[in-house]
Scaffold this active site. Structure first.
Site, PDB file in Angstrom:
ATOM      1  N   SER A   1    -132.618  53.615 -50.822  1.00 28.83           N
ATOM      2  CA  SER A   1    -131.502  54.247 -50.110  1.00 28.83           C
ATOM      3  C   SER A   1    -130.128  53.894 -50.659  1.00 28.83           C
ATOM      4  O   SER A   1    -129.117  54.403 -50.165  1.00 28.83           O
ATOM      5  CB  SER A   1    -131.562  53.876 -48.625  1.00 28.83           C
ATOM      6  OG  SER A   1    -132.717  54.426 -48.029  1.00 28.83           O
TER       7      SER A   1
ATOM      8  N   GLU B   1    -111.098  -1.970 -83.759  1.00 27.67           N
ATOM      9  CA  GLU B   1    -111.953  -1.595 -84.883  1.00 27.67           C
ATOM     10  C   GLU B   1    -111.394  -1.944 -86.262  1.00 27.67           C
ATOM     11  O   GLU B   1    -112.169  -2.132 -87.196  1.00 27.67           O
ATOM     12  CB  GLU B   1    -112.232  -0.084 -84.812  1.00 27.67           C
ATOM     13  CG  GLU B   1    -112.983   0.374 -83.576  1.00 27.67           C
ATOM     14  CD  GLU B   1    -114.430  -0.105 -83.572  1.00 27.67           C
ATOM     15  OE1 GLU B   1    -115.017  -0.239 -84.657  1.00 27.67           O
ATOM     16  OE2 GLU B   1    -114.964  -0.353 -82.475  1.00 27.67           O
TER      17      GLU B   1
END
Length: 768
Positions: free
Chosen positions: A470, A194
């Site tokens: 239950s 770059e």
């Protein structure tokens, strides 16, 4: 003629005198304008300098809050199986090898795992890299040995899984990595590709700009850019992508200022953490650290040379070089970066050939970078608001450590999807909610709030209020067993018709599921068979207030109406509320407030203060042991017997629950590692065809198939002995007396009847 001759020189003299005067005027105006422009440029530069300084010397980025899973703890006796550890290491991106040679690798035999752990930030402090050997047996971990000095470790932590980052409105996501933790070859490749003159120029490179302009004019289109890394950083930090001369000039000026004010290393660090690297749906991936996780599923320090080169390659165009969509294009660009490294004498020809011949080795795209945990994340955010305050998630760099077990969550989600499909949930309009807790830490290990686990909407794990059926019964029996002078596991309970009347004259006549009565049954039988009538008779004799107190002590925070119907579960709750109750049973009767968040660190890794979590002893440990024992019999030969048959030889505890007209199917299950609670029903409260054993238990059974259970250990509890009781009367007996049942009993109240409870003869009385 003479006059004419005289006039001509005078005219020339006049023109000559005007020229210097004109140049003087231009010069006078010019230098003044130049001075004004210089002053404007200076003022503008000072203005830009202040903008740049605020960005660089303040908070460069808003770092999203990171949400982590629990950190797996390994120690002798830890309820972690060999396969679970291997699965965890794979989830963390560790590489399985024959012999670990570096951080991030592990090997495994049938009973041992050799792992070289990464360094990481633990809530209790920084953990260094470390290599250990973990040994297992059928019950879990047997030893943790540090390599090098063979020292036995008391506890060893793996790093947590990064579940997600809470991204702000700008959609930018990043994981900050300081330059020192970025492999040098990444920096070398970046500069070669770059900006080769990065260390020589002063923010801009006029030669590169001229060269790019010539190439672009020759090509008739933009094929090359002349921007330096510093210019790219200036554009990314402060400017838009608009293409104009003014924007370009501003970019160049800012680049010069940045280069003047800051070192090349500071500029590189900012660039490496700012550069755009791709798109994950609506999230923009910024920086090398997050890109490494996004593309390869592991920290940047563990990437191969080829993978490092790819990170630089993708900068040129993350969409154009998307490796999943265009693998050949991406690999060609990666190989170009590798060739530049070779030509720049950064790697050898052999290294180039080896790296260029390897595939891209991307992470499995089927496993998302961000976990979709709508139900659990909703719980996390609620806790953060209530315990840490509304503003917490607005702070940059916050780290939130949670209790989530990623493998338990995955098993729960798969169980819900599979079981609900088998139950034909869509046709029957069935929905579900599921909560899994860690018995040892008291944390929420997994949560599912919809039959489609990734659905963002109503969270049935926390927000429903349905009769729990239950599932209330173990707490009735706990209330009774806390009175050892009156009750034990064999105490006979009335199984006879009962009719109760309220103050308005309304009557209620509870029935057993089979509509039959047997006169009387042992307490343990009533529990494991989930018999209604004996339970109601027991509850009424104990007193509704006493039962309600036990339930509240165990962790129930909402109102309980003391009506007889509460004894059969006419108490409305959510899976999370029920999980809190059963977690108390799983924790030796100790109530610990369930939580999803364990610790929060600020950007400097310092703990943030939070409100505490309540805890107390809710059920006497010895009484709790008897209840747990009874729940194992539910699985062994009671209403959950099908679960026991599915896992023969594995001790499990559980309780089925079904509300009136089978509108709600519930199940609470427990192995050595986890407590899980499942609800299955309809959002409109319509009837289903399901019992607890056929609906919710099917989800739990599938959960254990996905996550092999560890046998529940019931170590001897202080104050509990092996008791022997007459099968019919429940009276304590000696072991060699007639028809007796052997069950655990509380030592303080276990006084076997002499002579097996028979009257003594005249000879025995005389001898006495």
């Amino acid at each position: 003629m003479a006059k004419a001759t005289k006039k001509t020189p005078q005219k020339k003299s006049s023109n000559t005198s005007k020229r210097p005067s004109m140049w003087r005027k231009f010069w006078s105006i010019g230098w003044k304008l130049a001075l004004i422009l210089a002053a404007v440029l200076m003022v503008y530069s000072i203005y830009l300098d202040q903008i740049i300084a605020r960005k660089f010397e303040g908070q460069k980025w808003y770092l999203p809050a990171q949400i982590f899973s629990r950190s797996m703890s390994l120690y002798p006796g830890a309820p972690v199986s060999h396969q679970q550890l291997v699965d965890e290491l794979k989830l963390l991106g560790y590489r399985k090898v024959a012999n670990p040679r570096q951080v991030g690798e592990f090997s495994a035999s049938s009973t041992k795992v050799d792992v070289w752990r990464r360094p990481f930030q633990h809530p209790e402090g920084k953990q260094p890299e470390q290599r250990v050997l973990i040994s297992f047996d059928s019950n879990g971990v047997t030893s943790v040995t540090r390599s090098g000095d063979n020292r036995q470790l008391a506890v060893f932590h793996l790093e947590p899984v990064l579940l997600d980052r809470i991204v702000t409105g700008d959609g930018e996501d990043r994981l900050f990595v300081p330059t020192g933790e970025i492999p040098p070859m990444v920096v070398e490749a970046l500069i070669l590709t770059e900006d080769r003159s990065f260390y020589e120029h002063y923010g801009v490179n006029p030669l590169a700009i001229a060269r790019a302009a010539l190439v672009n004019i020759t090509a008739g289109r933009t094929v090359q850019g002349g921007s330096t890394l510093t210019q790219q950083l200036a554009k990314n930090f402060f400017l838009t992508s608009e293409r104009s001369i003014i924007r370009k000039a501003r970019e160049a000026l800012m680049a010069v200022i940045i280069d003047f004010r800051y070192s090349k290393e500071e500029i590189l660090e900012a660039y490496l953490n700012e550069v755009y690297m791709g798109q994950d749906h609506s999230r923009a991936i910024h920086g090398m650290g997050l890109a490494s996780q996004f593309y390869f599923g592991r920290p940047i320090g563990e990437l191969t040379l080829a993978q490092q080169a790819f990170l630089i390659a993708v900068i040129k165009g993350p969409s154009f070089y998307n490796p999943w969509r265009y693998p050949e294009r991406a690999q060609k660009r990666r190989d170009l970066v590798l060739r530049l490294l070779m030509e720049g004498n950064k790697i050898t020809a052999e290294q180039y050939q080896l790296a260029a011949s390897t595939p891209l080795a991307l992470r499995n795209s089927a496993r998302p970078v961000h976990q979709k945990l709508p139900a659990f994340f909703a719980q996390v955010k609620q806790e953060l608001r209530s315990r840490y305050g509304e503003a917490l998630l607005k702070q940059s760099g916050v780290k939130v450590y949670t209790t989530l077990d990623p493998l338990a969550q995955e098993a729960a989600e798969q169980a819900v999807s599979s079981a609900m499909k088998s139950l034909n949930a869509e046709k029957q309009q069935l929905q579900t909610g599921m909560v899994v807790t860690d018995r040892y830490s008291g944390g929420i290990a997994a949560m599912v709030g919809d039959r489609t686990p990734s659905y963002y909407g109503f969270n049935r794990a926390t927000d429903i209020r349905r009769p729990i059926g239950s599932l209330v019964k173990p707490f009735i029996y706990a209330t009774a067993l806390a009175q050892p002078g009156h009750y034990n596991l064999v105490t006979p309970l009335k199984d006879e018709p009962i009719t109760l009347k309220n103050e308005r004259g309304d009557t209620w006549s509870p029935q057993n599921d089979d509509k039959q009565f047997s006169g009387q049954v042992p307490l343990l039988t009533a529990l494991k068979k989930s018999m209604n009538v004996p339970t109601v008779n027991l509850g009424m004799s104990l007193g509704l207030d006493a039962v309600a107190t036990t339930i509240k002590q165990a962790g129930w925070k909402e109102n309980i109406n003391p009506y007889p119907s509460m004894l059969l579960g006419a108490v409305n709750g959510s899976p999370l509320m029920v999980a809190q109750l059963y977690q108390t049973i799983g924790s030796h009767g100790r109530y610990r407030q369930l939580a999803a968040v364990t610790q929060v660190l600020d950007k400097d890794n310092q703990p943030i203060a939070a409100s505490g979590l309540a805890q107390h002893q809710a059920i006497d440990p010895s009484v709790n042991y008897l209840v747990q024992y009874g729940m194992t019999k539910v699985v062994e030969s009671g209403t959950a017997a099908k679960l026991g048959q599915a896992f023969p030889g594995v001790t499990l505890a559980g309780k089925t629950g079904t509300s009136n007209d089978r509108r709600d199917s519930w199940f609470a299950g427990m192995d050595e590692r986890n407590v899980a609670v499942v609800w299955v029903g309809r959002d409109d409260n319509g009837k289903t065809s399901l019992y607890g054993s056929s609906g919710a238990m099917a989800v739990y059974t599938q959960f254990l198939r996905n996550r092999a259970p560890l046998p529940l250990r019931l170590p001897p509890e202080n104050g509990v002995v092996q008791g022997y009781f007459d099968r019919d009367t429940g009276v304590a007996m000696e072991p060699d007396c007639g028809d007796v049942i052997a069950v655990p009993a509380l030592a303080d109240s276990y006084h076997p009847a002499e002579n097996c409870g028979k009257p003594k003869s005249w000879w025995q009385r005389m001898f006495d």
